[in-house]
Design a protein around this motif. Sequence first.
Motif, PDB file in Angstrom:
ATOM      1  N   LEU A   8      35.801  50.294  32.696  1.00  0.00           N
ATOM      2  CA  LEU A   8      35.620  50.855  34.025  1.00  0.00           C
ATOM      3  C   LEU A   8      36.990  51.296  34.533  1.00  0.00           C
ATOM      4  O   LEU A   8      37.923  50.501  34.589  1.00  0.00           O
ATOM      5  CB  LEU A   8      35.001  49.820  34.959  1.00  0.00           C
ATOM      6  N   GLU A   9      37.095  52.576  34.865  1.00  0.00           N
ATOM      7  CA  GLU A   9      38.357  53.134  35.342  1.00  0.00           C
ATOM      8  C   GLU A   9      38.133  53.793  36.691  1.00  0.00           C
ATOM      9  O   GLU A   9      37.002  54.035  37.095  1.00  0.00           O
ATOM     10  CB  GLU A   9      38.903  54.138  34.327  1.00  0.00           C
TER      11      GLU A   9
ATOM     12  N   MET B 216      31.483  42.798  26.187  1.00  0.00           N
ATOM     13  CA  MET B 216      32.436  42.633  27.264  1.00  0.00           C
ATOM     14  C   MET B 216      32.684  43.978  27.928  1.00  0.00           C
ATOM     15  O   MET B 216      32.658  45.017  27.288  1.00  0.00           O
ATOM     16  CB  MET B 216      33.742  42.068  26.697  1.00  0.00           C
ATOM     17  N   ILE B 217      32.942  43.939  29.202  1.00  0.00           N
ATOM     18  CA  ILE B 217      33.290  45.121  29.977  1.00  0.00           C
ATOM     19  C   ILE B 217      34.703  44.928  30.502  1.00  0.00           C
ATOM     20  O   ILE B 217      35.017  43.888  31.066  1.00  0.00           O
ATOM     21  CB  ILE B 217      32.296  45.337  31.130  1.00  0.00           C
ATOM     22  N   LYS B 218      35.545  45.920  30.304  1.00  0.00           N
ATOM     23  CA  LYS B 218      36.941  45.859  30.738  1.00  0.00           C
ATOM     24  C   LYS B 218      37.115  46.644  32.039  1.00  0.00           C
ATOM     25  O   LYS B 218      36.343  47.569  32.318  1.00  0.00           O
ATOM     26  CB  LYS B 218      37.855  46.463  29.668  1.00  0.00           C
ATOM     27  N   VAL B 219      38.142  46.284  32.798  1.00  0.00           N
ATOM     28  CA  VAL B 219      38.460  46.955  34.059  1.00  0.00           C
ATOM     29  C   VAL B 219      39.927  47.377  34.009  1.00  0.00           C
ATOM     30  O   VAL B 219      40.798  46.530  33.795  1.00  0.00           O
ATOM     31  CB  VAL B 219      38.213  46.023  35.262  1.00  0.00           C
TER      32      VAL B 219
ATOM     33  N   ASP C 295      37.671  40.297  34.088  1.00  0.00           N
ATOM     34  CA  ASP C 295      38.773  41.047  33.505  1.00  0.00           C
ATOM     35  C   ASP C 295      39.622  41.609  34.635  1.00  0.00           C
ATOM     36  O   ASP C 295      39.087  42.150  35.610  1.00  0.00           O
ATOM     37  CB  ASP C 295      38.246  42.189  32.620  1.00  0.00           C
ATOM     38  N   ASN C 296      40.919  41.462  34.515  1.00  0.00           N
ATOM     39  CA  ASN C 296      41.855  42.048  35.465  1.00  0.00           C
ATOM     40  C   ASN C 296      41.544  41.617  36.906  1.00  0.00           C
ATOM     41  O   ASN C 296      41.549  42.440  37.822  1.00  0.00           O
ATOM     42  CB  ASN C 296      41.844  43.570  35.320  1.00  0.00           C
ATOM     43  N   HIS C 297      41.222  40.333  37.084  1.00  0.00           N
ATOM     44  CA  HIS C 297      40.957  39.719  38.396  1.00  0.00           C
ATOM     45  C   HIS C 297      39.645  40.183  39.036  1.00  0.00           C
ATOM     46  O   HIS C 297      39.477  40.032  40.248  1.00  0.00           O
ATOM     47  CB  HIS C 297      42.114  39.946  39.363  1.00  0.00           C
ATOM     48  N   VAL C 298      38.749  40.765  38.255  1.00  0.00           N
ATOM     49  CA  VAL C 298      37.458  41.219  38.761  1.00  0.00           C
ATOM     50  C   VAL C 298      36.358  40.489  38.006  1.00  0.00           C
ATOM     51  O   VAL C 298      36.347  40.485  36.772  1.00  0.00           O
ATOM     52  CB  VAL C 298      37.299  42.749  38.588  1.00  0.00           C
TER      53      VAL C 298
END
Length: 109
Positions: free
Chosen positions: A79-80, A1-4, A59-62
Amino acid sequence: MIKVSDTASKKIIDMMKDDGFIPSQDYVRVGVKSGGCSGLSYELKFDKELGENDKVFEDNHVKIAVEKKSFLYLAGTILEFSGGLNGKGFVFNNPNASRTCGCGESFSL
């Protein structure tokens, strides 16, 4: 998983709208390619289509699309977005990277 992160999410949604993409339907494509000063570099672009080898996360609406080969290098990445004095842009916090370059755009395992 990739987080934003929250900051990256807001920036991505604004940029997608500015470029004519629909954040609730379209994707941010994250990938890895050979190159860069550390051996591998990150790719980030908007996309309306999915490929047959894509993994999809939200994640986070993306909505994030990652080709399966790239996902092996990106699992667990956050991703920041940094807007500080030292530069502005997206930053990949990748737990799989053993070494990164000074600009943060390339890495090695």
